[in-house]
Enzyme design. Structure first.
Site, PDB file in Angstrom:
ATOM      1  N   TYR A   1       0.834  -1.185  -0.026  1.00 24.13           N
ATOM      2  CA  TYR A   1       0.067   0.049   0.015  1.00 24.13           C
ATOM      3  C   TYR A   1       0.820   1.275  -0.080  1.00 24.13           C
ATOM      4  O   TYR A   1       0.521   2.184  -0.740  1.00 24.13           O
ATOM      5  CB  TYR A   1      -0.869   0.102   1.188  1.00 24.13           C
ATOM      6  CG  TYR A   1      -1.804   1.186   1.357  1.00 24.13           C
ATOM      7  CD1 TYR A   1      -3.168   1.235   0.371  1.00 24.13           C
ATOM      8  CD2 TYR A   1      -1.622   2.189   2.267  1.00 24.13           C
ATOM      9  CE1 TYR A   1      -3.858   2.218   0.460  1.00 24.13           C
ATOM     10  CE2 TYR A   1      -2.706   3.224   2.170  1.00 24.13           C
ATOM     11  CZ  TYR A   1      -3.580   3.415   1.401  1.00 24.13           C
ATOM     12  OH  TYR A   1      -4.385   4.412   1.542  1.00 24.13           O
TER      13      TYR A   1
ATOM     14  N   LYS B   1       1.037   4.230  -2.813  1.00 18.74           N
ATOM     15  CA  LYS B   1       0.808   5.769  -2.546  1.00 18.74           C
ATOM     16  C   LYS B   1       2.007   6.667  -2.592  1.00 18.74           C
ATOM     17  O   LYS B   1       1.720   7.814  -2.924  1.00 18.74           O
ATOM     18  CB  LYS B   1       0.286   5.795  -1.155  1.00 18.74           C
ATOM     19  CG  LYS B   1      -0.975   5.255  -0.712  1.00 18.74           C
ATOM     20  CD  LYS B   1      -1.802   5.862  -1.568  1.00 18.74           C
ATOM     21  CE  LYS B   1      -3.402   5.278  -1.599  1.00 18.74           C
ATOM     22  NZ  LYS B   1      -4.291   6.028  -2.493  1.00 18.74           N
TER      23      LYS B   1
HETATM   24  N1  LIG Z   1      -9.737   6.636   4.674  1.00 16.78           N
HETATM   25  C1  LIG Z   1      -8.729   6.979   5.029  1.00 16.78           C
HETATM   26  O1  LIG Z   1      -8.104   7.133   6.230  1.00 16.78           O
HETATM   27  C2  LIG Z   1      -7.753   7.371   3.873  1.00 16.78           C
HETATM   28  C3  LIG Z   1      -6.498   7.808   4.231  1.00 16.78           C
HETATM   29  C4  LIG Z   1      -5.614   8.104   3.517  1.00 16.78           C
HETATM   30  C5  LIG Z   1      -5.750   7.902   1.856  1.00 16.78           C
HETATM   31  N2  LIG Z   1      -6.980   7.472   1.748  1.00 16.78           N
HETATM   32  C6  LIG Z   1      -7.196   7.290   0.055  1.00 16.78           C
HETATM   33  O2  LIG Z   1      -8.480   7.869   0.032  1.00 16.78           O
HETATM   34  C7  LIG Z   1      -9.065   7.228  -1.030  1.00 16.78           C
HETATM   35  C8  LIG Z   1     -10.327   6.952  -0.979  1.00 16.78           C
HETATM   36  O3  LIG Z   1     -10.718   6.078   0.180  1.00 16.78           O
HETATM   37  P1  LIG Z   1     -12.013   5.700   0.885  1.00 16.78           P
HETATM   38  O4  LIG Z   1     -11.482   5.768   2.563  1.00 16.78           O
HETATM   39  O5  LIG Z   1     -12.886   6.498   0.310  1.00 16.78           O
HETATM   40  O6  LIG Z   1     -12.062   4.286   0.869  1.00 16.78           O
HETATM   41  P2  LIG Z   1     -13.397   3.533   0.542  1.00 16.78           P
HETATM   42  O7  LIG Z   1     -14.574   3.778   1.297  1.00 16.78           O
HETATM   43  O8  LIG Z   1     -12.809   1.933   0.550  1.00 16.78           O
HETATM   44  O9  LIG Z   1     -13.738   3.617  -0.957  1.00 16.78           O
HETATM   45  C9  LIG Z   1     -12.758   3.130  -1.848  1.00 16.78           C
HETATM   46  C10 LIG Z   1     -13.299   3.247  -3.459  1.00 16.78           C
HETATM   47  O10 LIG Z   1     -12.372   3.160  -4.207  1.00 16.78           O
HETATM   48  C11 LIG Z   1     -13.122   2.388  -5.250  1.00 16.78           C
HETATM   49  N3  LIG Z   1     -12.340   1.214  -5.897  1.00 16.78           N
HETATM   50  C12 LIG Z   1     -11.729   0.215  -5.445  1.00 16.78           C
HETATM   51  N4  LIG Z   1     -11.196  -0.693  -6.199  1.00 16.78           N
HETATM   52  C13 LIG Z   1     -11.647  -0.279  -7.235  1.00 16.78           C
HETATM   53  C14 LIG Z   1     -11.340  -0.833  -8.820  1.00 16.78           C
HETATM   54  N5  LIG Z   1     -10.625  -2.028  -9.024  1.00 16.78           N
HETATM   55  N6  LIG Z   1     -11.819   0.053  -9.770  1.00 16.78           N
HETATM   56  C15 LIG Z   1     -12.499   1.089  -9.601  1.00 16.78           C
HETATM   57  N7  LIG Z   1     -12.671   1.641  -8.249  1.00 16.78           N
HETATM   58  C16 LIG Z   1     -12.294   1.099  -7.276  1.00 16.78           C
HETATM   59  C17 LIG Z   1     -14.446   1.839  -4.701  1.00 16.78           C
HETATM   60  O11 LIG Z   1     -15.220   1.502  -5.585  1.00 16.78           O
HETATM   61  P3  LIG Z   1     -16.321   0.183  -5.340  1.00 16.78           P
HETATM   62  O12 LIG Z   1     -17.571   0.932  -4.783  1.00 16.78           O
HETATM   63  O13 LIG Z   1     -16.194  -0.083  -6.873  1.00 16.78           O
HETATM   64  O14 LIG Z   1     -15.729  -0.515  -4.702  1.00 16.78           O
HETATM   65  C18 LIG Z   1     -14.781   3.144  -3.755  1.00 16.78           C
HETATM   66  O15 LIG Z   1     -15.124   4.047  -4.353  1.00 16.78           O
HETATM   67  C19 LIG Z   1      -8.318   6.221  -1.494  1.00 16.78           C
HETATM   68  O16 LIG Z   1      -7.457   6.261  -2.496  1.00 16.78           O
HETATM   69  C20 LIG Z   1      -7.313   5.848  -0.253  1.00 16.78           C
HETATM   70  O17 LIG Z   1      -6.247   5.143  -0.388  1.00 16.78           O
HETATM   71  C21 LIG Z   1      -7.849   7.075   2.608  1.00 16.78           C
END
Ligand SMILES: NC(=O)c1ccc[n+]([C@@H]2O[C@H](COP(=O)([O-])OP(=O)(O)OC[C@H]3O[C@@H](n4cnc5c(N)ncnc54)[C@H](OP(=O)(O)O)[C@@H]3O)[C@@H](O)[C@H]2O)c1
Ligand SMILES: *[C@@H]1O[C@H](CO)[C@@H](O)[C@H](O)[C@H]1NC(C)=O
Ligand SMILES: *[C@@H]1O[C@H](CO)[C@@H](O)[C@H](O)[C@H]1NC(C)=O
Ligand SMILES: *[C@@H]1O[C@H](CO)[C@@H](O)[C@H](O)[C@H]1NC(C)=O
Ligand SMILES: CC(=O)N[C@H]1CO[C@H](CO)[C@@H](O)[C@@H]1O
Length: 357
Positions: free
Chosen positions: A235, A239
């Site tokens: 991961y 990133k």
């Molecule tokens: N949450 C945190 O604390 C955090 C911290 C740092 C960075 N981030 C980053 O923020 C971003 C959003 O994360 P989140 O927290 O909103 O996570 P989440 O709720 O798990 O949502 C992940 C999103 O990515 C999509 N996705 C995953 N695999 C995919 C694929 N193969 N093709 C197309 N779409 C795909 C999912 O779509 P589906 O509906 O199709 O599954 C969903 O919309 C990510 O890049 C994550 O690394 C999050």
């Protein structure tokens, strides 16, 4: 109080994982590497949590201007932080394109927005699976046939941890979903981004990275972690790769004098399904997570800020956290590493000239 909870939760997680690993049948070298990563993640995560707590309120009131006439494309806009980004963009009168795996869930997001009484903007949903290069190409072709200009590209979709998995194209799944798939998408849509940008109102590419990049490194000898898979290391690598690429693309756009600005950012530690299946979700009590983590609405703020704020117009190539320009890790500045990763990624995808075909 918050400091105490963070420290306690971190310590318990490291202990439990260490004990579990000691009883597993993995080689000792692998166990030590996993424990090392676990400790470093907890330190970096705790620091990021504290930063969010200190800076969060200020940014709840961040000023996000209107975006009438703009087209924004977001990957993964149907779940998690992405949903809140879409909602706020529509409120700001932006035409939003969602690329997601389940088209009806994207359409449901739009229905909900209209039901809340928001009349501005628009949303169109198209199928996109970043774990398939073929799907990315079809998606891009569809978009190119319907839109000649894209003002904002938000590379948001992401996947964290999970068991070892390779995509149909043979890449470790976090590497492709978080990094390589977005690399290809950005390459294919760059002409439309260039067409939308203007001298004093550049189009924008916003990469949702993570504070986890701080512990990342790029392992060119085993980019897919086939020899030894540590989910958190994979991961972090994906990133870091995003930020290296952002910085490289920034230089490239500057050289070409193209009206495209690029930003990468950490949205905060946000309570979403991203953490499902992790020890954190299993071990930390729900109230502690709600108290310490940002809500998805709060997590969306820095992404919206990077997408629309006038204040960032002349700050392409920066890394943001809590709407604040921050230094990324030292490695992210290494032009050697940026160039190497850029050339390597192009060769993996068979791209000759980036952004041109
Ligand atoms: N949450 C945190 O604390 C955090 C911290 C740092 C960075 N981030 C980053 O923020 C971003 C959003 O994360 P989140 O927290 O909103 O996570 P989440 O709720 O798990 O949502 C992940 C999103 O990515 C999509 N996705 C995953 N695999 C995919 C694929 N193969 N093709 C197309 N779409 C795909 C999912 O779509 P589906 O509906 O199709 O599954 C969903 O919309 C990510 O890049 C994550 O690394 C999050
Ligand atoms: C797709 O999303 C819709 C609407 O949210 C949901 O009802 C359906 O079960 C989802 N399909 C899959 C395969 O996840
Ligand atoms: C964002 O990162 C992706 C890889 O995840 C890369 O393809 C894309 O060009 C990057 N864009 C910017 C502006 O950094
Ligand atoms: C950005 O730089 C240009 C050229 O130096 C200047 O005209 C413009 O006012 C600046 N924009 C902002 C928002 O600072
Ligand atoms: C847009 C905005 O208000 N961002 C703020 C987020 O928090 C940092 C730290 O307090 C401020 O410096 C930013 O201006």
């Amino acid at each position: 109080m918050e400091l105490f909870i963070i420290a306690a939760v971190g310590l318990v997680i490291v202990l439990v994982i260490s004990i579990l690993l000691l009883f597993s049948d993995k080689p000792i070298k692998h166990i030590i590497a996993e424990i090392k990563y676990e400790i470093i993640y907890n330190v970096v995560g705790s620091k990021a949590l504290l930063e969010d707590i200190v800076l969060r309120e200020k940014n709840d009131s961040a000023e996000i201007p209107m975006g009438k006439g703009k087209v924004a494309l977001i990957t993964g806009g149907a779940r998690g932080i992405g949903v809140e980004v879409v909602k706020k963009l529509v409120e700001r009168d932006v035409h939003v394109i969602i690329g997601c795996r389940n088209v009806s869930s994207g359409e449901k997001v739009f229905q909900d927005i209209r039901q809340e009484g928001i009349e501005k903007g628009d949303v169109k949903v198209f199928p996109l699976d970043l774990a398939s290069l073929q799907s990315i190409k079809s998606f891009a072709n569809m978009i190119k046939s319907k839109y000649s200009k894209i003002h904002i590209l938000i590379n948001n979709a992401g996947k964290m941890f999970g068991p070892y998995m390779e995509t149909e194209d043979g890449f470790e799944s976090q590497f492709q979903t978080n990094y390589l798939g977005h690399f290809l998408l950005t390459h294919l849509l760059l002409p439309e981004l260039k067409a939308a940008g203007e001298e004093n109102s550049k189009s924008r590419i916003v990469n949702v990275s993570s504070c986890a990049h701080l512990v990342g490194d790029i392992d060119f000898d085993d980019i897919n972690f086939r020899k030894q898979y540590i989910a958190s290391a994979a991961y972090a690598q994906s990133k870091l790769a995003q930020i290296l690429f952002s910085n490289h693309l920034h230089s490239l756009m500057k050289q070409e004098n193209a009206p495209v600005a690029v930003y990468s950012l950490h949205p905060g530690i946000v309570d979403t399904e991203l953490f499902d299946g992790t020890y954190l979700k299993k071990l930390a009590p729900g109230w502690a997570i709600r108290m310490l983590f940002k809500t998805p609405q709060q997590g969306a703020v820095t992404i919206l800020y990077a997408s629309l704020s006038h204040k960032l117009e002349n700050h392409s190539g920066t890394y943001l956290s809590n709407c604040h320009i921050m230094p990324p890790c030292e490695l992210a500045y290494s032009t050697n590493l940026q160039d190497k990763l850029f050339e390597y990624s192009k060769s993996l995808l068979g791209i000759k000239l980036f952004g041109k075909e």
